[in-house]
Design a protein around this motif. Structure first.
Motif, PDB file in Angstrom:
ATOM      1  N   ARG A  18      89.402 -51.836  71.607  1.00 46.63           N
ATOM      2  CA  ARG A  18      89.586 -51.767  73.064  1.00 46.63           C
ATOM      3  C   ARG A  18      88.877 -50.511  73.568  1.00 46.63           C
ATOM      4  NH1 ARG A  18      96.058 -53.411  73.358  1.00 46.63           N
ATOM      5  NH2 ARG A  18      95.861 -55.359  72.171  1.00 46.63           N
ATOM      6  N   THR A  19      87.568 -50.642  73.761  1.00 48.57           N
ATOM      7  CA  THR A  19      86.700 -49.493  74.009  1.00 48.57           C
ATOM      8  C   THR A  19      87.035 -48.757  75.289  1.00 48.57           C
ATOM      9  OG1 THR A  19      84.944 -50.690  72.854  1.00 48.57           O
ATOM     10  CG2 THR A  19      84.286 -48.759  74.131  1.00 48.57           C
ATOM     11  N   THR A  20      87.293 -49.467  76.363  1.00 50.43           N
ATOM     12  CA  THR A  20      87.551 -48.819  77.648  1.00 50.43           C
ATOM     13  C   THR A  20      88.783 -47.912  77.573  1.00 50.43           C
ATOM     14  OG1 THR A  20      86.591 -50.699  78.830  1.00 50.43           O
ATOM     15  CG2 THR A  20      87.981 -49.183  80.106  1.00 50.43           C
ATOM     16  N   SER A  21      89.880 -48.433  77.052  1.00 51.14           N
ATOM     17  CA  SER A  21      91.103 -47.629  76.918  1.00 51.14           C
ATOM     18  C   SER A  21      90.872 -46.441  75.989  1.00 51.14           C
ATOM     19  CB  SER A  21      92.243 -48.490  76.365  1.00 51.14           C
ATOM     20  OG  SER A  21      92.562 -49.535  77.251  1.00 51.14           O
ATOM     21  N   ALA A  22      90.114 -46.677  74.900  1.00 48.43           N
ATOM     22  CA  ALA A  22      89.839 -45.606  73.943  1.00 48.43           C
ATOM     23  C   ALA A  22      89.025 -44.492  74.592  1.00 48.43           C
ATOM     24  CB  ALA A  22      89.105 -46.169  72.730  1.00 48.43           C
ATOM     25  N   LEU A  23      88.025 -44.859  75.399  1.00 44.03           N
ATOM     26  CA  LEU A  23      87.192 -43.855  76.078  1.00 44.03           C
ATOM     27  C   LEU A  23      88.005 -43.037  77.069  1.00 44.03           C
ATOM     28  CD1 LEU A  23      83.905 -45.883  76.680  1.00 44.03           C
ATOM     29  CD2 LEU A  23      84.151 -43.827  75.269  1.00 44.03           C
ATOM     30  N   ILE A  24      88.861 -43.711  77.835  1.00 42.56           N
ATOM     31  CA  ILE A  24      89.689 -43.007  78.826  1.00 42.56           C
ATOM     32  C   ILE A  24      90.616 -42.008  78.136  1.00 42.56           C
ATOM     33  CG2 ILE A  24      91.548 -43.290  80.520  1.00 42.56           C
ATOM     34  CD1 ILE A  24      90.261 -46.007  81.246  1.00 42.56           C
ATOM     35  N   LEU A  25      91.265 -42.441  77.077  1.00 45.23           N
ATOM     36  CA  LEU A  25      92.183 -41.559  76.356  1.00 45.23           C
ATOM     37  C   LEU A  25      91.436 -40.423  75.659  1.00 45.23           C
ATOM     38  CD1 LEU A  25      94.597 -44.249  74.959  1.00 45.23           C
ATOM     39  CD2 LEU A  25      95.277 -42.332  76.393  1.00 45.23           C
ATOM     40  N   SER A  26      90.237 -40.701  75.161  1.00 48.42           N
ATOM     41  CA  SER A  26      89.436 -39.644  74.539  1.00 48.42           C
ATOM     42  C   SER A  26      89.055 -38.588  75.560  1.00 48.42           C
ATOM     43  CB  SER A  26      88.171 -40.242  73.900  1.00 48.42           C
ATOM     44  OG  SER A  26      88.502 -41.141  72.866  1.00 48.42           O
ATOM     45  N   ALA A  27      88.711 -39.033  76.776  1.00 44.78           N
ATOM     46  CA  ALA A  27      88.383 -38.086  77.849  1.00 44.78           C
ATOM     47  C   ALA A  27      89.597 -37.241  78.227  1.00 44.78           C
ATOM     48  CB  ALA A  27      87.863 -38.851  79.068  1.00 44.78           C
ATOM     49  N   ILE A  28      90.768 -37.875  78.299  1.00 49.30           N
ATOM     50  CA  ILE A  28      92.002 -37.137  78.609  1.00 49.30           C
ATOM     51  C   ILE A  28      92.277 -36.098  77.525  1.00 49.30           C
ATOM     52  CG2 ILE A  28      94.514 -37.348  78.827  1.00 49.30           C
ATOM     53  CD1 ILE A  28      94.041 -40.108  80.078  1.00 49.30           C
ATOM     54  N   ALA A  29      92.025 -36.474  76.270  1.00 51.84           N
ATOM     55  CA  ALA A  29      92.226 -35.535  75.155  1.00 51.84           C
ATOM     56  C   ALA A  29      91.303 -34.330  75.289  1.00 51.84           C
ATOM     57  CB  ALA A  29      91.986 -36.247  73.826  1.00 51.84           C
ATOM     58  N   LEU A  30      90.040 -34.553  75.649  1.00 51.09           N
ATOM     59  CA  LEU A  30      89.088 -33.451  75.806  1.00 51.09           C
ATOM     60  C   LEU A  30      89.512 -32.511  76.925  1.00 51.09           C
ATOM     61  CD1 LEU A  30      85.687 -35.332  75.330  1.00 51.09           C
ATOM     62  CD2 LEU A  30      86.692 -33.636  73.797  1.00 51.09           C
ATOM     63  N   VAL A  31      89.900 -33.091  78.057  1.00 48.80           N
ATOM     64  CA  VAL A  31      90.307 -32.273  79.207  1.00 48.80           C
ATOM     65  C   VAL A  31      91.576 -31.477  78.892  1.00 48.80           C
ATOM     66  CG1 VAL A  31      91.130 -32.337  81.602  1.00 48.80           C
ATOM     67  CG2 VAL A  31      89.195 -33.781  80.902  1.00 48.80           C
ATOM     68  N   SER A  32      92.580 -32.150  78.327  1.00 48.34           N
ATOM     69  CA  SER A  32      93.839 -31.454  78.019  1.00 48.34           C
ATOM     70  C   SER A  32      93.623 -30.399  76.945  1.00 48.34           C
ATOM     71  CB  SER A  32      94.913 -32.455  77.578  1.00 48.34           C
ATOM     72  OG  SER A  32      94.489 -33.201  76.458  1.00 48.34           O
ATOM     73  N   GLY A  33      92.708 -30.663  75.988  1.00 48.07           N
ATOM     74  CA  GLY A  33      92.391 -29.668  74.976  1.00 48.07           C
ATOM     75  C   GLY A  33      91.751 -28.434  75.586  1.00 48.07           C
ATOM     76  N   PHE A  34      90.819 -28.639  76.524  1.00 51.01           N
ATOM     77  CA  PHE A  34      90.175 -27.512  77.212  1.00 51.01           C
ATOM     78  C   PHE A  34      91.201 -26.699  77.997  1.00 51.01           C
ATOM     79  CE2 PHE A  34      88.259 -25.912  81.167  1.00 51.01           C
ATOM     80  CZ  PHE A  34      87.311 -25.030  80.644  1.00 51.01           C
ATOM     81  N   LEU A  35      92.075 -27.393  78.728  1.00 50.74           N
ATOM     82  CA  LEU A  35      93.102 -26.700  79.510  1.00 50.74           C
ATOM     83  C   LEU A  35      94.091 -25.962  78.613  1.00 50.74           C
ATOM     84  CD1 LEU A  35      93.837 -29.414  82.244  1.00 50.74           C
ATOM     85  CD2 LEU A  35      92.510 -27.298  82.507  1.00 50.74           C
ATOM     86  N   LEU A  36      94.375 -26.534  77.450  1.00 48.22           N
ATOM     87  CA  LEU A  36      95.292 -25.886  76.520  1.00 48.22           C
ATOM     88  C   LEU A  36      94.693 -24.593  75.978  1.00 48.22           C
ATOM     89  CD1 LEU A  36      97.961 -25.932  74.987  1.00 48.22           C
ATOM     90  CD2 LEU A  36      96.864 -27.336  73.231  1.00 48.22           C
TER      91      LEU A  36
END
Length: 603
Positions: A573-591
């Motif tokens: 499920r590529t679309t969901s995976a891409l969205i969650l991967s982007a959220i992970a990158l953003v939250s990692g940067f903010l962390l």
């Protein structure tokens, strides 16, 4: 099923290395009790983090996950995924407090935070309650999984598995102490992960399953794939998702996921070089434990639904397994019998590694309670270091024997998980608040502990459970059982808190000086000290807990995003995976940014 020479070679080499490490460190580990139980407080974050992961990578965990997935689908894992919130709170709020306390065990904390006979009783009772009773139950669950693996894969009788696996582990644990446990955990982690990933890859691609695409489309699997439960099924939604996320993570004491930290997680934080290493270790553990590790087990569990769609098919394939041991959790071991020579040896070595890591940790942690919090504190206050190490080694053997005997009476991993969750229900909040609210006293914890146990027993063993929660006829819906225990237990210990006298000013001020927890919950203690013209550290304008909670939320978002992105990549499920991967990158940067802002307070 027969093992090849290659399989035996992997297992023999593994045993030789592990026992070699135990013998190598035994001399230094036996030097004194601090070395035997905490390795002299010199451990780096990465080694402690890997040790935490290896410890929770027990033989019963893949069996438990398999049971959950086959019974309730992938979304059923929220019963333990919810504990990530607890873990992140420990990382960013409690890890530095534990390391700053400088205690030998987390139970020693009781006579630092509380005073008088109630504190002494609480420490002594919890040493036996957790170090012996709960510890034996936990180890029995792990040993039960070993029994099932031995029975399915090697055709061993339960007692043969118990004697074989237990003897080597207890010898190693008694020799090497904490340092031996942590050093071997480094090896055990990589062996266990290699075995889990290798098994998942091979088993998904066996002819009966047909590969990942065929697995995802199989009629037995399709309705088990959802990561979130069906929102149209109210009862399932409440039971599998809402209660764990809204109530369970903060309200229940569970080994490895104690609210506010505790148990063997606290033991490793206390063994760290400093507060920063304690924080790093717990954060690394939570990333590895939740974000990376579950999916190999989940894939094998889903594949097992194709090969063994129900318990009857497992019983038919393995007629020699006793009826008392049959359950969905057997499917994991059943699937492993299909592995080829070589990989089978690696996987068996990995399962042995998982068993040894968990049991050796539980033994060392449990015996540390018995030595420091019972023997040294209550039996022989003048005990020498040599005597304490000797008692530690004897208690290690006794705990192993008792847990092995109890394991022979159990049937499946989930019943133990459910038992531990319920017995700890309602106690979690007191563990969270005791650091930050002066009014919590020893009676708060004593009351919470007994109230929770008594309520669970009454609901399970008397007609009260049927009156309140029986399907269709009960006063409350069946899913309300756990919240009921939490609410009643919490109300009872809160009432006890206000009906009993607070801890003495001297005890509270001494604790505050050492830990410096800060916050409005200690303002009264600070004000009283100032009125008495006693010098004491003030909470300060900047309290670290709010920033710690913010970092916790970012950490939770990061790890859940990685975990679920991984699942959706596997599902295709590529679309969901891409969205969650982007959220992970953003939250990692903010962390990372939040961590930078917290650094001065943390260090």
């Amino acid at each position: 099923m027969e093992l090849s020479t290659l399989d035996y070679s992997f297992i023999v080499v593994f045993f030789a290395i592990v026992l070699g490490i135990g013998v190598y460190v035994s001399k230094k580990s036996g030097k004194n009790s601090s070395e035997f139980f905490l390795s002299g407080r010199t451990m780096p974050w990465w080694l402690l983090g890997l040790s935490m992961v290896a410890t929770t990578f027990s033989t019963d965990t893949p069996n438990l996950v398999t049971d959950i997935v086959r019974s309730n689908g992938v979304s059923g894992n929220w019963v333990w995924w919810c504990f990530l919130i607890t873990g992140m709170l420990t990382v960013f709020v409690y890890a530095k407090l534990w390391r700053k306390s400088n205690v030998n065990t987390d139970l020693e904390f009781y006579e630092m935070r509380y005073g008088g006979k109630p504190a002494s009783f609480l420490r002594k009772f919890r040493a036996i309650y957790l170090g012996a009773l709960f510890n034996i139950i936990t180890m029995a669950s792990v040993t039960l999984a070993a029994i099932k693996i031995g029975g399915i894969m090697l055709g061993l009788e339960p007692w043969e598995t118990v004697v074989g696996a237990g003897l080597i582990t207890v010898v190693f644990s008694a020799l090497g102490g904490f340092k031996g446990v942590v050093y071997t955990d480094f090896l055990l982690f990589f062996v266990a992960m290699s075995g889990a990933v290798g098994a998942a890859y091979y088993l998904v691609n066996i002819p009966e399953v047909g590969g990942i695409h065929a697995l995802m489309a199989n009629e037995n699997v399709v309705d088990k794939l959802n990561i979130l439960p069906d929102f149209d099924n109210t009862e399932v939604l409440i039971t599998l998702f809402i209660i764990p996320i809204a109530v369970q993570w903060w309200s229940s004491w569970y080994p490895g996921a104690e609210p506010g930290g505790g148990g063997y997680i606290a033991q490793r934080m206390l063994a760290a070089k400093d507060e920063n290493h304690a924080i790093g270790a717990t954060f690394f553990f939570n990333i590895m434990h939740y974000a990376l590790r579950p999916w190999p087990w989940i894939l094998v569990a889903l594949a097992s639904l194709v090969v063994y769609p129900d318990i009857a098919s497992i019983a038919e394939a393995f007629p020699n397994v006793a009826e008392s041991k049959l359950g969905h959790d057997l499917a994991y071991s059943a699937m492993l019998t299909k592995l080829p020579s070589g990989l089978l040896g690696v996987v068996l070595a990995s399962l042995i590694a998982a068993y040894m890591s968990t049991i050796s940790t539980q033994l060392n942690w449990g015996s540390s309670y018995i030595v420091f919090d019972f023997y040294k504190r209550q039996v022989n206050p003048n005990a020498t270091e040599k005597q304490m190490v000797a008692v530690g080694r004897i208690s290690t053997v006794v705990l192993m024997v008792l847990s092995a005997l109890f394991a022979l009476t159990l049937q499946n991993a989930f019943e133990v998980f459910d038992l531990l969750i319920q017995f700890g229900a309602g106690t979690g909040l007191v563990f969270i608040l005791r650091w930050f609210w002066w009014r919590i006293n020893a009676w708060s914890e004593i009351t919470a502990m007994f109230a929770s146990g008594i309520i669970v027993i009454l609901l399970a063993k008397t007609s009260l459970g049927d009156i309140l929660f029986a399907p269709e006829t009960g006063v409350f819906p069946e899913w309300a059982n756990y919240p009921f225990i939490v609410v009643v237990t919490t109300a009872i210990w809160m009432l006890a808190t206000f009906l009993t006298p607070p801890e003495s000013d001297a005890t509270l001020r001494s604790f505050y000086r050492k830990i410096q927890p800060g916050g409005p919950g200690w303002q009264k203690v600070v004000s009283d000290a100032e009125k008495a013209q006693e010098e004491i550290v003030k909470p300060g304008e900047k309290w670290s807990v709010p920033s710690g909670v913010s970092a916790m939320l970012l950490g939770v978002t990061l790890i859940y995003s990685i975990m679920f992105a991984t699942g959706y990549w596997i599902y295709g499920r590529t679309t969901s995976a891409l969205i969650l991967s982007a959220i992970a990158l953003v939250s990692g940067f903010l962390l990372i940014k939040a961590w930078g802002r917290m650094k001065e307070d943390i260090l």
